[in-house]
Design an enzyme around this catalytic site. Structure first.
Site, PDB file in Angstrom:
ATOM      1  N   ASP A 186      -6.156  -3.956  -1.617  1.00 52.70           N
ATOM      2  CA  ASP A 186      -5.001  -3.546  -0.814  1.00 52.70           C
ATOM      3  C   ASP A 186      -4.247  -4.746  -0.237  1.00 52.70           C
ATOM      4  O   ASP A 186      -4.833  -5.608   0.421  1.00 52.70           O
ATOM      5  CB  ASP A 186      -5.500  -2.665   0.329  1.00 52.70           C
ATOM      6  CG  ASP A 186      -4.391  -1.878   0.994  1.00 52.70           C
ATOM      7  OD1 ASP A 186      -3.419  -2.507   1.437  1.00 52.70           O
ATOM      8  OD2 ASP A 186      -4.516  -0.646   1.081  1.00 52.70           O
ATOM      9  N   SER A 197       0.827  -1.206   0.000  1.00 53.24           N
ATOM     10  CA  SER A 197       0.000   0.000   0.000  1.00 53.24           C
ATOM     11  C   SER A 197       0.868   1.266   0.000  1.00 53.24           C
ATOM     12  O   SER A 197       1.675   1.456  -0.899  1.00 53.24           O
ATOM     13  CB  SER A 197      -0.948  -0.041   1.204  1.00 53.24           C
ATOM     14  OG  SER A 197      -1.981   0.914   1.073  1.00 53.24           O
TER      15      SER A 197
END
Length: 382
Positions: free
Chosen positions: A240, A75
């Site tokens: 994610d 991320s």
């Protein structure tokens, strides 16, 4: 738009920056390569806009004369890793990349539907039921398109790094160990229920690693569930990477009994430093109601695997950066907020480096003093 100037932090706090004697002491405690340079591998944790703190840590490492070799992240950590792997200097990151960045205007500039009405993005993950309701009404899988982010990242990377090819070629080339760069990005495949590491897992999707876009890999890794629209690889939906491994400290670990060429440092974002202490942290909160359980389950999925690994394999190599009450989706960060994160990143890296020792680290890995002394004479991991 006000351009943020990280250098102002040192003007506000003159004693913050490393001194020459401190730099000399840090370098004495690091292994030196044959080119007389100091190299480390690094893993950066995910954390949304809190990743601004990494910039302060990078500045501290640059001040100490330490260069990064292999880097990885999830991320926001993947964004930092990609920038480092591309060869951006800290000056360039501060002045040309992150200093001028308008999070809301450049990253959150495109909603997926006009039916999505919300207030501050920083509140969305705290108001999960309302966010879910908005998406159900709009029939969308995320509130914001990730295309503006990908366009922003691609625009900066295009002159330096486009695909993973340079890193894959470096691993097979006849280079000194410290010249072998690498970049790894973690994603979550919720269609196959698998954590994937790019580029090595790209063949699962019939993708050629040497041709795959680094910007697309990072875009996939930072797709915060329901906040950003998920990505797609073949028939798989990708979100994610932090859902399955937000802090992949294990990614460059040497096999047990094998000496690494250089240390691997983990850059971790925590709310308070007390959260890093053994036992139940003060920030532990009681869980109330069904929605509370649901939210806690999601948050636990993001950290449980990594926390278990950290307890067993921390080995004094994690730089814990306190981020206070700033949330991952607080895209309306003020310059003062950014100053706070930057200062915290520099302070954490400085305290860590001043106390760290390569010999002590090898001892923590189980090597005897006699083995440490002859480390340079034996085969080592590259």
């Amino acid at each position: 738009m006000t351009i943020w100037e990280p250098s102002a932090v040192f003007e506000q706090e003159p004693g913050l920056r490393l001194t020459s004697p401190q730099i000399a002491g840090i370098q004495r405690n690091l292994p030196m390569a044959s080119d007389r340079g100091y190299y480390v591998d690094a893993v950066f944790e995910g954390g949304g806009v809190k990743g601004t703190a990494f910039l302060g840590a990078l500045r501290c490492f640059a001040d100490a004369g330490i260069k990064f070799r292999k880097v990885a992240g999830t991320s926001a950590g993947a964004i930092t890793a990609a920038m480092v792997a591309a060869g951006f200097t800290v000056d360039q990151l501060e002045q040309d990349v992150l200093g001028p960045l308008d999070y809301e205007g450049q990253i959150l500039s495109q909603k997926t539907s006009w039916l999505i009405w919300n207030g501050s993005p920083s509140d969305d993950l705290k108001q999960f039921p309302w966010m879910l309701l908005r998406l159900m009404v709009a029939r969308r899988r995320g509130q914001y398109s990730a295309e503006p982010f990908k366009k922003w990242l691609s625009g900066h990377l295009e002159q330096k790094l486009t695909t993973f090819a340079p890193f894959l070629q470096a691993q097979s080339a006849d280079l000194e160990w410290y010249q072998k760069r690498d970049l790894k990005v973690v994603i979550s495949d919720i269609s196959c229920q698998e954590m994937r590491v790019l580029p090595e897992d790209l063949p699962f999707y019939d993708q050629e690693p040497t041709e795959f876009s680094v910007a697309e890999a990072v875009r996939l890794s930072m797709s915060i569930p329901l906040f950003f629209e998920p990505g797609q690889l073949q028939n798989s939906t990708i979100i994610d990477g932090g859902v399955l491994s937000n802090f992949p400290l294990w990614i460059y670990d040497a096999e047990p009994g094998q000496k690494p060429r250089c240390p691997t440092f983990g850059f971790r974002l925590v709310e308070t430093l007390e959260d890093c202490e053994p036992g139940i942290p003060e920030s532990a909160k009681p869980i109330r109601g069904a929605l509370g359980i649901l939210r806690a389950m999601v948050e636990t999925m993001q950290v449980a695997r990594d926390n278990h690994h950290i307890r067993k394999n921390e080995m004094g190599r994690i730089i814990n950066i306190a981020t206070g009450g700033i949330s991952a989706t607080q895209f309306d960060l003020t310059s003062a907020d950014k100053d706070t994160l930057y200062r915290s990143g520099y302070q954490a890296a400085k305290a860590f480096l001043l106390a760290w020792s390569w010999d002590n680290h090898l001892a923590q890995r189980g090597f005897a003093p006699s083995e440490i002394a002859k480390a340079d004479q034996e085969p080592q991991m590259v």
